[in-house]
Write an enzyme that holds these catalytic residues in place. Structure first.
Site, mmCIF file in Angstrom:
data_model
loop_
_atom_site.group_PDB
_atom_site.id
_atom_site.type_symbol
_atom_site.label_atom_id
_atom_site.label_comp_id
_atom_site.label_asym_id
_atom_site.label_seq_id
_atom_site.Cartn_x
_atom_site.Cartn_y
_atom_site.Cartn_z
ATOM 1 N N ARG A 64 0.861 -1.198 0.000
ATOM 2 C CA ARG A 64 0.000 0.000 0.000
ATOM 3 C C ARG A 64 0.888 1.236 0.000
ATOM 4 N NH1 ARG A 64 -5.552 -0.844 3.637
ATOM 5 N NH2 ARG A 64 -6.768 -1.672 1.924
ATOM 6 N N GLN A 76 -0.782 2.381 -5.986
ATOM 7 C CA GLN A 76 -2.207 2.599 -5.715
ATOM 8 C C GLN A 76 -3.125 2.001 -6.779
ATOM 9 O OE1 GLN A 76 -3.017 6.703 -4.902
ATOM 10 N NE2 GLN A 76 -2.912 6.386 -2.693
ATOM 11 N N ASP A 99 -3.696 -1.700 -6.305
ATOM 12 C CA ASP A 99 -4.122 -2.138 -4.970
ATOM 13 C C ASP A 99 -5.534 -2.735 -5.011
ATOM 14 O OD1 ASP A 99 -4.814 -2.429 -2.344
ATOM 15 O OD2 ASP A 99 -4.288 -0.396 -1.728
ATOM 16 N N SER A 102 -7.765 -2.728 -1.784
ATOM 17 C CA SER A 102 -8.512 -1.479 -1.564
ATOM 18 C C SER A 102 -9.731 -1.414 -2.476
ATOM 19 C CB SER A 102 -7.626 -0.255 -1.815
ATOM 20 O OG SER A 102 -6.710 -0.120 -0.764
ATOM 21 N N TYR A 111 -0.721 1.418 9.527
ATOM 22 C CA TYR A 111 -1.767 0.446 9.842
ATOM 23 C C TYR A 111 -1.985 0.382 11.340
ATOM 24 C CZ TYR A 111 -1.759 -1.547 5.148
ATOM 25 O OH TYR A 111 -1.895 -1.736 3.812
HETATM 26 P P1 NAI Z 1 -8.106 -1.244 6.240
HETATM 27 O O1 NAI Z 1 -6.851 -1.794 6.818
HETATM 28 O O2 NAI Z 1 -8.051 -0.186 5.214
HETATM 29 O O3 NAI Z 1 -9.059 -0.730 7.400
HETATM 30 C C1 NAI Z 1 -9.267 -1.380 8.585
HETATM 31 C C2 NAI Z 1 -9.447 -0.301 9.624
HETATM 32 O O4 NAI Z 1 -9.750 -0.897 10.882
HETATM 33 C C3 NAI Z 1 -8.186 0.547 9.827
HETATM 34 O O5 NAI Z 1 -8.502 1.898 9.619
HETATM 35 C C4 NAI Z 1 -7.796 0.268 11.260
HETATM 36 O O6 NAI Z 1 -7.199 1.368 11.896
HETATM 37 C C5 NAI Z 1 -9.136 -0.087 11.862
HETATM 38 N N1 NAI Z 1 -9.047 -0.813 13.119
HETATM 39 C C6 NAI Z 1 -8.195 -1.785 13.491
HETATM 40 N N2 NAI Z 1 -8.438 -2.179 14.760
HETATM 41 C C7 NAI Z 1 -9.482 -1.422 15.189
HETATM 42 C C8 NAI Z 1 -10.194 -1.348 16.418
HETATM 43 N N3 NAI Z 1 -9.880 -2.142 17.435
HETATM 44 N N4 NAI Z 1 -11.200 -0.458 16.510
HETATM 45 C C9 NAI Z 1 -11.533 0.360 15.475
HETATM 46 N N5 NAI Z 1 -10.887 0.336 14.302
HETATM 47 C C10 NAI Z 1 -9.878 -0.540 14.161
HETATM 48 O O7 NAI Z 1 -8.922 -2.494 5.727
HETATM 49 P P2 NAI Z 1 -10.043 -2.497 4.612
HETATM 50 O O8 NAI Z 1 -9.369 -2.683 3.310
HETATM 51 O O9 NAI Z 1 -10.966 -1.353 4.812
HETATM 52 O O10 NAI Z 1 -10.796 -3.845 4.951
HETATM 53 C C11 NAI Z 1 -11.571 -3.909 6.135
HETATM 54 C C12 NAI Z 1 -12.047 -5.335 6.359
HETATM 55 O O11 NAI Z 1 -12.956 -5.707 5.350
HETATM 56 C C13 NAI Z 1 -10.950 -6.393 6.337
HETATM 57 O O12 NAI Z 1 -11.176 -7.304 7.411
HETATM 58 C C14 NAI Z 1 -11.141 -7.084 5.024
HETATM 59 O O13 NAI Z 1 -10.678 -8.423 5.057
HETATM 60 C C15 NAI Z 1 -12.636 -7.016 4.921
HETATM 61 N N6 NAI Z 1 -13.176 -7.220 3.592
HETATM 62 C C16 NAI Z 1 -14.237 -8.058 3.543
HETATM 63 C C17 NAI Z 1 -14.857 -8.348 2.380
HETATM 64 C C18 NAI Z 1 -16.044 -9.240 2.430
HETATM 65 O O14 NAI Z 1 -16.550 -9.635 1.392
HETATM 66 N N7 NAI Z 1 -16.523 -9.558 3.597
HETATM 67 C C19 NAI Z 1 -14.346 -7.807 1.102
HETATM 68 C C20 NAI Z 1 -13.250 -6.868 1.256
HETATM 69 C C21 NAI Z 1 -12.684 -6.596 2.483
#
Ligand code: NAI
Length: 384
Positions: A128, A133, A136, A139, A235
């Protein structure tokens, strides 16, 4: 250079790795594209549209594998134990494979892929960084997931999202609480706002406050120490048990007060933190909805069942595991752009040209020449 795009075999997968509009840029760079018959059909891209953009349609999957020097897929062989095994037999020495491979969770498959001596790239590992970008794909897919999560919630919530006045009385706006304001969370905030909800969000990284506000959301401040919440890459770091317990406690009122909670909290390479325990779900209004898109990695809610919709204490808890496939046209468009950009990065003058010192190439490469090379993947395999 010939790139082959096989049809996805993972059950219910509707995306395709390259779409017709990406082909002219590849052709210009000397890359020829073969597409398995019907590969784009479920995403809305007919074979004829590929042909119009210069691709050749191939009916026989084995023939496509044998002619292509690079195979581009959405999901790798590990996603489908039955058909994936057949694809593994088609991979050959020095052939390049690009796709989502879940490389940190499937060490055995990574070993099997390495054993074919193919050169294997995992889209999840694209660093990332600014330069990468447009490659990615995580994202891109997170963005789709955040959007779809809110739409799913809207169809399950027994209330409207927007506020309005009618002759039959005033409808109050739905209250949405988004936990985790990364890529998926920010898209969820934007989507819920567009539908007219009142949106709050929380993230352990205080740096995202402005982004939440710029989308019209209210950033929830919890009296927690957050100065060490971020690692050097920006992160979230994994919390201690005490920090998790404190966060659950401090956030409980916001969860209970929401009609919809979308949870996206993730720490790279780790199991998702449980942020909503059963006792808090019990305190939510009946009919409320939780969409836990962290379900794939265990979930942020204690009661989430990955891949299912369950009702517990009157609350609908949705644990989707492949949201991007439910928006296959645009998910494929975004993924295709990411894959095509990576392909152009890996090729020069129509031939494969791997610069092993390059951060993107090195960072995305899982295996080459029979060896798993990526340090994080090696770590999950317990190797040096
Ligand atoms: P990201 O890394 O951009 O965002 C995750 C966010 O969670 C970060 O901003 C981080 O600071 C925050 N975070 C971590 N621990 C935390 C806590 N204890 N309290 C509050 N915030 C906290 O990840 P992204 O790309 O947004 O993905 C998010 C999730 O969605 C991932 O688990 C990913 O695997 C999942 N995902 C699921 C899909 C599905 O079909 N279910 C498809 C695409 C992504």
């Amino acid at each position: 250079m010939i790139v082959g795009v096989p049809k996805e075999t993972f059950p219910e997968e509707r995306r395709v790795a390259l779409i017709p509009i990406s082909l002219p840029a590849l052709t210009k760079a000397g890359v020829e594209v073969l597409v398995e018959k019907g590969a784009g059909e479920r995403a809305g891209f007919a074979d004829t549209t590929y042909e119009e953009k210069g691709a050749k349609i191939v009916s026989d999957r084995a023939a496509l594998y044998s002619q292509a020097e690079i195979i581009a897929q959405v999901r790798g062989p590990g996603a489908n134990p039955e058909k994936g095994g057949e694809d593994l037999k088609l991979l050959r020495e020095n052939q390049v494979f690009i796709g989502f491979l879940d490389p940190l969770a499937t060490p055995e498959i990574m070993k099997q892929m390495a054993d074919t001596k193919a050169t294997v790239f995992a889209m999840e590992l694209v660093p990332r960084i600014t330069r990468a970008q447009s490659m990615d794909a995580l994202s891109s897919m997170a963005s789709v997931a955040g959007y779809m999560a809110v739409l799913l919630a809207a169809t399950k919530l027994p209330r409207f999202f927007p506020m309005f006045m009618t002759a039959a009385g005033t409808i109050s706006a739905a209250k949405v609480f988004v936990i985790g304001a990364g890529v998926a969370g920010l898209q969820a905030i934007a989507t819920a706002k567009r539908l007219g909800a009142v949106v709050e969000a929380y993230d352990v990284r205080p740096a995202v406050k402005e982004q939440v506000q710029s989308l019209g959301g209210r950033f929830v401040e919890l009296p927690m120490e957050t100065s060490d919440a971020e690692d050097s890459g920006g992160y979230a770091k994994e919390q201690t048990e005490e920090q998790k317990r404190k966060q659950q406690e401090l956030m409980a009122d916001h969860v209970r007060g929401a009609d919809v909670v979308v949870t996206t909290a993730a720490v790279p390479g780790k199991k998702s933190p449980i942020l909503i325990p059963e006792a808090v779900v019990q305190g939510m209004e009946p009919g409320s909805v939780i969409v836990d898109i962290a379900a794939e990695k265990g979930g942020n809610c204690e009661l989430t069942v990955p891949g299912e919709i369950v009702v517990r204490h009157g609350v609908t808890i949705i644990g989707p595991i492949n949201l991007p496939t439910s928006l296959p046209y645009h998910a494929s468009q975004m993924y295709s752009k990411n894959v095509a950009t990576l392909l152009l990065h890996l090729c020069k003058e129509g031939a494969l040209n791997l610069d092993m010192e390059d951060e993107i190439t090195k960072g995305t490469l899982v295996a080459k020449g029979g060896q798993v090379l990526h340090p994080a993947v090696l770590q999950t395999m317990g190797a040096e």
